[in-house]
Design an enzyme around this catalytic site. Structure first.
Site, PDB file in Angstrom:
ATOM      1  N   CYS A  54       5.768   3.475  13.169  1.00 40.27           N
ATOM      2  CA  CYS A  54       4.657   2.602  12.788  1.00 40.27           C
ATOM      3  C   CYS A  54       4.527   1.402  13.728  1.00 40.27           C
ATOM      4  O   CYS A  54       5.480   0.636  13.881  1.00 40.27           O
ATOM      5  CB  CYS A  54       4.883   2.113  11.355  1.00 40.27           C
ATOM      6  N   TRP A  87       6.455   7.483   2.918  1.00 41.97           N
ATOM      7  CA  TRP A  87       7.613   7.388   3.816  1.00 41.97           C
ATOM      8  C   TRP A  87       8.896   7.757   3.081  1.00 41.97           C
ATOM      9  O   TRP A  87       9.244   7.114   2.094  1.00 41.97           O
ATOM     10  CB  TRP A  87       7.751   5.966   4.356  1.00 41.97           C
ATOM     11  N   ARG A 123      -1.434   0.816  -0.948  1.00 44.31           N
ATOM     12  CA  ARG A 123      -0.696   1.838  -0.217  1.00 44.31           C
ATOM     13  C   ARG A 123       0.755   1.389  -0.030  1.00 44.31           C
ATOM     14  O   ARG A 123       1.055   0.198  -0.006  1.00 44.31           O
ATOM     15  CB  ARG A 123      -1.356   2.113   1.136  1.00 44.31           C
ATOM     16  N   THR A 125       3.228   0.860   2.298  1.00 39.37           N
ATOM     17  CA  THR A 125       3.324   0.699   3.748  1.00 39.37           C
ATOM     18  C   THR A 125       4.649   0.064   4.178  1.00 39.37           C
ATOM     19  O   THR A 125       5.364  -0.538   3.382  1.00 39.37           O
ATOM     20  CB  THR A 125       2.172  -0.187   4.257  1.00 39.37           C
ATOM     21  N   VAL A 126       4.933   0.227   5.456  1.00 40.44           N
ATOM     22  CA  VAL A 126       5.970  -0.537   6.150  1.00 40.44           C
ATOM     23  C   VAL A 126       5.280  -1.355   7.237  1.00 40.44           C
ATOM     24  O   VAL A 126       4.201  -0.961   7.695  1.00 40.44           O
ATOM     25  CB  VAL A 126       7.043   0.406   6.761  1.00 40.44           C
ATOM     26  N   GLU A 141       3.116  -7.820   5.238  1.00 42.45           N
ATOM     27  CA  GLU A 141       2.119  -8.045   6.290  1.00 42.45           C
ATOM     28  C   GLU A 141       2.846  -8.409   7.583  1.00 42.45           C
ATOM     29  O   GLU A 141       3.420  -9.489   7.711  1.00 42.45           O
ATOM     30  CB  GLU A 141       1.150  -9.159   5.875  1.00 42.45           C
ATOM     31  N   SER A 142       2.803  -7.503   8.553  1.00 44.76           N
ATOM     32  CA  SER A 142       3.606  -7.660   9.769  1.00 44.76           C
ATOM     33  C   SER A 142       3.286  -8.937  10.538  1.00 44.76           C
ATOM     34  O   SER A 142       4.180  -9.571  11.095  1.00 44.76           O
ATOM     35  CB  SER A 142       3.422  -6.447  10.687  1.00 44.76           C
TER      36      SER A 142
END
Length: 318
Positions: A54, A87, A123, A125-126, A141-142
């Site tokens: 990702c 995942w 969703r 997420t990573v 949130e990256s």
């Protein structure tokens, strides 16, 4: 009876807009590590869940290593096989390089989201930043996680790591302005091209993508970094997309006007300098996980799940 969350975990159930365009939902968990706040910058308190595949998650891995936070924030890597349940951890899919969840022995990342918020409807997420003290999600949130990593642990870091600043105050306005259009048309632009549901939506997205790549090519003329003369988060955020471009996005997402290696000499030199000169970029880039994830995990785009061997090599030497 357990709630059915297939529409949140199975990307093949993803919906596009009425016009066929792909719209990414905003991240849901937006708390911050900050001194004096609910989430203090404490060594060993936080756990980062990521995928090497990702691009958003890899932003956080690069920044964590660049800042020397390996002893402060533990990491678990998931399998690149993102299937109907999202995942998976190694206990559910023992792919080489995947790891088990050390905190809860979860089978999938979705288990962590539902542990933190049983009614969560987004969703799964990573990256996912987990707080071991409160057993809750801090942030997914990256763009916000990398800024926390950049500044919030500085008082506890050696001087050489503390002085590394990927969001310097003098360049913030320029970084923010660039991030805005790069995110929309490049970082997310490849997804808007690949996940478009109509020919028109695809063509709008892919043309905007390559217009922005042309713009970046001019920006990087004679430069090693995107903003100013120093490595910033603008480089990190762009790198994770560009390094995946030729191995994945050209073919899988139909972003095939030009490749980076043959069509953009300045961008190509820039991405190779970051990869080969900075261990934090090279060592967090796993091309096997990257290619396997995209070509395996989107059966609506690649129903046979055949993973291309090329390009050879995945990234060229300097």
């Amino acid at each position: 009876m357990a709630r059915n969350v297939t529409n949140q975990s199975d990307i093949s159930h993803m919906k596009t807009e009425v016009d066929g365009s792909f719209k990414r939902r905003p991240s849901s968990f937006r708390n911050h590590i900050v001194k004096g706040g609910q989430y203090e910058p404490e060594k060993g308190r936080y756990h980062l869940y990521v995928s090497y595949a990702c691009p958003w998650a890899t932003r956080t891995l690069i920044t964590r290593q660049l800042k020397g936070l390996e002893a402060f924030i533990d990491v678990t890597v998931v399998s690149p096989h993102m299937g109907a349940d999202g995942w998976p951890f190694a206990d559910a899919d023992a792919y080489p390089g995947a790891q088990s969840d050390p905190l809860f022995k979860s089978q999938h990342v979705k288990d962590l989201y539902l542990r933190a918020s049983p009614d969560y409807d987004g969703r799964f997420t990573v990256p996912l930043l987990w707080d071991k003290k409160t057993n809750s999600i801090v942030n997914n949130e990256s763009s916000e996680i990398i800024r926390m990593f950049n500044s919030e642990f500085n008082e506890q870091l050696p001087a050489d790591k503390a002085k590394i600043d990927i969001y310097p105050e003098a360049l913030r306005a320029e970084i923010d302005a660039q991030n805005e259009w790069v995110y929309d048309t490049v970082n997310n632009g490849v997804y808007k091209s690949g996940f478009a549901g109509t020919q028109e939506a695809y063509e709008i997205a892919v043309k905007a993508l390559f217009e922005s790549l042309d713009r970046l090519e001019k920006i990087l003329e004679g430069k090693d970094y995107v903003v100013g003369n120093v490595l910033t988060e603008a480089d990190i955020r762009l790198f994770v997309t560009i390094v995946r471009f030729d191995p994945v996005y050209v073919g899988h997402f139909k972003c095939n006007f030009r490749t980076i290696r043959d069509g953009y000499p300045n961008l190509h030199l820039w991405v190779r300098k970051l990869y080969w000169n900075y261990p934090s970029f090279k060592e967090t880039c796993n091309f096997d996980h990257i290619k396997t994830h995209y070509y395996w995990s989107h059966p609506m785009l690649n129903p046979k799940r055949i993973v291309p061997v090329g390009p050879i090599p995945n990234i060229l030497p300097l």
